[in-house]
Design an enzyme around this catalytic site. Structure first.
Site, mmCIF file in Angstrom:
data_model
loop_
_atom_site.group_PDB
_atom_site.id
_atom_site.type_symbol
_atom_site.label_atom_id
_atom_site.label_comp_id
_atom_site.label_asym_id
_atom_site.label_seq_id
_atom_site.Cartn_x
_atom_site.Cartn_y
_atom_site.Cartn_z
ATOM 1 N N ASP A 94 -102.039 -54.849 82.279
ATOM 2 C CA ASP A 94 -100.688 -54.734 82.856
ATOM 3 C C ASP A 94 -99.858 -53.720 82.068
ATOM 4 O O ASP A 94 -99.080 -52.952 82.634
ATOM 5 C CB ASP A 94 -99.954 -56.087 82.818
ATOM 6 N N VAL A 95 -100.023 -53.725 80.760
ATOM 7 C CA VAL A 95 -99.229 -52.832 79.905
ATOM 8 C C VAL A 95 -99.637 -51.377 80.149
ATOM 9 O O VAL A 95 -98.783 -50.493 80.324
ATOM 10 C CB VAL A 95 -99.382 -53.210 78.418
ATOM 11 N N THR A 117 -78.155 -65.435 75.555
ATOM 12 C CA THR A 117 -79.031 -65.174 76.713
ATOM 13 C C THR A 117 -79.806 -66.460 77.019
ATOM 14 O O THR A 117 -79.651 -67.470 76.322
ATOM 15 C CB THR A 117 -80.079 -64.074 76.399
ATOM 16 N N GLY A 147 -81.042 -60.998 80.443
ATOM 17 C CA GLY A 147 -80.670 -60.940 79.035
ATOM 18 C C GLY A 147 -80.363 -59.540 78.508
ATOM 19 O O GLY A 147 -79.735 -58.709 79.166
ATOM 20 N N ILE A 148 -80.828 -59.292 77.288
ATOM 21 C CA ILE A 148 -80.499 -58.041 76.585
ATOM 22 C C ILE A 148 -81.059 -56.838 77.350
ATOM 23 O O ILE A 148 -80.369 -55.828 77.530
ATOM 24 C CB ILE A 148 -81.077 -58.085 75.147
ATOM 25 N N LYS A 197 -91.475 -60.156 64.603
ATOM 26 C CA LYS A 197 -90.354 -59.217 64.622
ATOM 27 C C LYS A 197 -90.376 -58.305 63.394
ATOM 28 O O LYS A 197 -89.957 -57.141 63.471
ATOM 29 C CB LYS A 197 -89.029 -59.990 64.738
ATOM 30 N N TYR A 231 -92.420 -66.337 64.958
ATOM 31 C CA TYR A 231 -91.537 -65.389 65.655
ATOM 32 C C TYR A 231 -91.031 -64.319 64.686
ATOM 33 O O TYR A 231 -91.083 -63.120 64.976
ATOM 34 C CB TYR A 231 -90.373 -66.164 66.276
ATOM 35 N N VAL A 242 -78.158 -63.957 70.157
ATOM 36 C CA VAL A 242 -77.458 -63.286 71.251
ATOM 37 C C VAL A 242 -77.408 -64.285 72.405
ATOM 38 O O VAL A 242 -78.383 -65.005 72.659
ATOM 39 C CB VAL A 242 -78.216 -62.008 71.680
HETATM 40 N N1 LIG Z 1 -81.380 -63.744 72.388
HETATM 41 C C1 LIG Z 1 -81.423 -63.641 71.055
HETATM 42 O O1 LIG Z 1 -80.768 -64.368 70.310
HETATM 43 C C2 LIG Z 1 -82.271 -62.568 70.424
HETATM 44 C C3 LIG Z 1 -82.022 -62.269 69.081
HETATM 45 C C4 LIG Z 1 -82.793 -61.311 68.447
HETATM 46 C C5 LIG Z 1 -83.782 -60.660 69.152
HETATM 47 N N2 LIG Z 1 -84.016 -60.980 70.458
HETATM 48 C C6 LIG Z 1 -85.087 -60.275 71.149
HETATM 49 O O2 LIG Z 1 -84.526 -59.507 72.183
HETATM 50 C C7 LIG Z 1 -85.438 -59.408 73.267
HETATM 51 C C8 LIG Z 1 -84.761 -59.845 74.547
HETATM 52 O O3 LIG Z 1 -84.355 -61.195 74.386
HETATM 53 P P1 LIG Z 1 -83.416 -61.926 75.441
HETATM 54 O O4 LIG Z 1 -82.551 -62.823 74.677
HETATM 55 O O5 LIG Z 1 -82.861 -60.947 76.390
HETATM 56 O O6 LIG Z 1 -84.530 -62.834 76.181
HETATM 57 P P2 LIG Z 1 -84.520 -63.462 77.642
HETATM 58 O O7 LIG Z 1 -83.153 -63.609 78.159
HETATM 59 O O8 LIG Z 1 -85.411 -64.645 77.541
HETATM 60 O O9 LIG Z 1 -85.254 -62.328 78.510
HETATM 61 C C9 LIG Z 1 -86.573 -61.990 78.198
HETATM 62 C C10 LIG Z 1 -87.012 -60.860 79.098
HETATM 63 O O10 LIG Z 1 -88.375 -60.567 78.780
HETATM 64 C C11 LIG Z 1 -89.193 -60.782 79.926
HETATM 65 N N3 LIG Z 1 -90.462 -61.361 79.499
HETATM 66 C C12 LIG Z 1 -90.663 -62.523 78.837
HETATM 67 N N4 LIG Z 1 -91.979 -62.724 78.646
HETATM 68 C C13 LIG Z 1 -92.616 -61.663 79.208
HETATM 69 C C14 LIG Z 1 -93.977 -61.299 79.355
HETATM 70 N N5 LIG Z 1 -94.982 -62.077 78.920
HETATM 71 N N6 LIG Z 1 -94.261 -60.147 79.998
HETATM 72 C C15 LIG Z 1 -93.271 -59.366 80.477
HETATM 73 N N7 LIG Z 1 -91.976 -59.650 80.369
HETATM 74 C C16 LIG Z 1 -91.651 -60.800 79.744
HETATM 75 C C17 LIG Z 1 -88.387 -61.723 80.814
HETATM 76 O O11 LIG Z 1 -88.685 -61.590 82.189
HETATM 77 P P3 LIG Z 1 -89.786 -62.512 82.933
HETATM 78 O O12 LIG Z 1 -89.572 -63.911 82.464
HETATM 79 O O13 LIG Z 1 -89.537 -62.288 84.380
HETATM 80 O O14 LIG Z 1 -91.101 -61.954 82.522
HETATM 81 C C18 LIG Z 1 -86.976 -61.229 80.560
HETATM 82 O O15 LIG Z 1 -86.719 -60.078 81.337
HETATM 83 C C19 LIG Z 1 -86.642 -60.251 72.885
HETATM 84 O O16 LIG Z 1 -87.644 -59.425 72.366
HETATM 85 C C20 LIG Z 1 -86.103 -61.169 71.811
HETATM 86 O O17 LIG Z 1 -87.102 -61.597 70.935
HETATM 87 C C21 LIG Z 1 -83.278 -61.907 71.116
#
Ligand SMILES: NC(=O)c1ccc[n+]([C@@H]2O[C@H](COP(=O)([O-])OP(=O)(O)OC[C@H]3O[C@@H](n4cnc5c(N)ncnc54)[C@H](OP(=O)(O)O)[C@@H]3O)[C@@H](O)[C@H]2O)c1
Length: 252
Positions: free
Chosen positions: A73-74, A200, A21-22, A169, A165, A198
């Site tokens: 872990d962090v 993803t 994703g992002i 944020k 959520y 976004v």
């Molecule tokens: N997509 C949207 O529409 C959108 C919009 C606004 C904001 N955001 C924010 O942007 C960020 C990235 O979103 P995304 O859309 O790229 O999400 P995504 O595609 O679901 O990817 C999430 C990433 O976070 C990791 N992750 C999830 N849970 C985790 C945990 N407990 N510990 C460590 N890593 C973890 C995942 O890897 P693993 O599963 O391998 O851990 C993955 O690399 C998030 O914070 C999300 O809230 C997203």
């Protein structure tokens, strides 16, 4: 008086949520721009593949498995980064989770888990990395150090079924403002990026209601991140809201 410059000779980043994703697109952009990186997520195999892929750009990419819901872990992630590079120019906090449910029925354990991953982990990570970020900002005062947190438009404008959520944020954006109040004078500044949907894995559940091509592209978010990394330490950008075009500008 000369100041001893510590750490890696190349700029260095740490990206959480870099496996997909992002976060992945941002990590790819940073590697292409000459950053060495620590990348993190839970899925070790996925991370190793990403590290191998991004290393072909000539960057040193160190994968580190960490569950952001687990405090140890962090802190281990922060320690491993410092041990490897002793420098941190850009911290990107993209790891995040979201559950949609109406207020009437949303279970409290999901509220707690979202706060653990989306707010508590960034707080712990920033605390653990502040010493190295202060040192890097001192050694590189023109650019300073940038913290970029992936917040969300739901933290700025309310979205039905995303109360917990959105609250996480909003809290994350507040953390960025506090970082700026406390340490931007020392060259460490924070930006909360607040996008609408976004395209993803996170928004896969929306694809039947919303054509993915009308969602924001991960490349647009990475472009904003790279712009922030190029700003001088004199320009602090607390928040960037990114909406989709059309009539529902302030909806996710
Ligand atoms: N997509 C949207 O529409 C959108 C919009 C606004 C904001 N955001 C924010 O942007 C960020 C990235 O979103 P995304 O859309 O790229 O999400 P995504 O595609 O679901 O990817 C999430 C990433 O976070 C990791 N992750 C999830 N849970 C985790 C945990 N407990 N510990 C460590 N890593 C973890 C995942 O890897 P693993 O599963 O391998 O851990 C993955 O690399 C998030 O914070 C999300 O809230 C997203």
């Amino acid at each position: 008086m000369s100041v001893r410059v510590t750490g890696s000779p190349r700029p260095v980043g740490l990206v959480t949520g870099a496996s997909r994703g992002i976060g992945l697109t941002i990590a790819r952009s940073l590697a292409a721009a000459g950053y060495d990186l620590t990348i993190s997520a839970r899925n070790a195999a996925g991370l190793a593949d990403v590290a191998a892929d991004l290393s072909t750009a000539g960057a040193v990419i160190r994968p580190h498995r960490a569950d952001m819901a687990v405090e140890q872990d962090v802190t281990d992630l922060a320690a491993a980064h410092v041990e490897a590079y002793d420098r941190l120019d850009v911290l990107v906090m993209s790891a995040g989770i979201g559950y949609a449910a109406p207020l009437d029925t949303a279970p409290l354990h999901r509220f707690d888990r979202q706060f653990a991953v989306n707010v508590r982990a960034p707080y712990v990570l920033v605390q653990a990395l502040l010493p190295v970020m202060r040192t890097t900002a001192r050694d590189h005062p023109a650019r300073g150090v940038k913290i970029i947190a992936l917040s969300s438009i739901t933290g700025v404008y309310a979205e039905p079924a995303l109360a917990a959520y959105g609250a996480t944020k909003a809290a994350l954006a507040s953390l960025c403002r506090s970082i700026n109040a406390e340490v931007s004078g020392a060259g460490v500044s924070a930006t909360a990026i607040c996008p609408g949907y976004v395209d993803t894995d996170m928004t896969a559940w929306m694809r039947e209601q919303l054509d993915p091509t009308s969602m924001i592209a991960t490349a647009d978010i990475a472009e904003l991140v790279m712009s922030v990394t190029r700003l001088s330490a004199h320009a602090v950008v607390p928040e960037i809201v990114v909406t989709r075009p059309g009539e529902q500008l302030h909806r996710a």
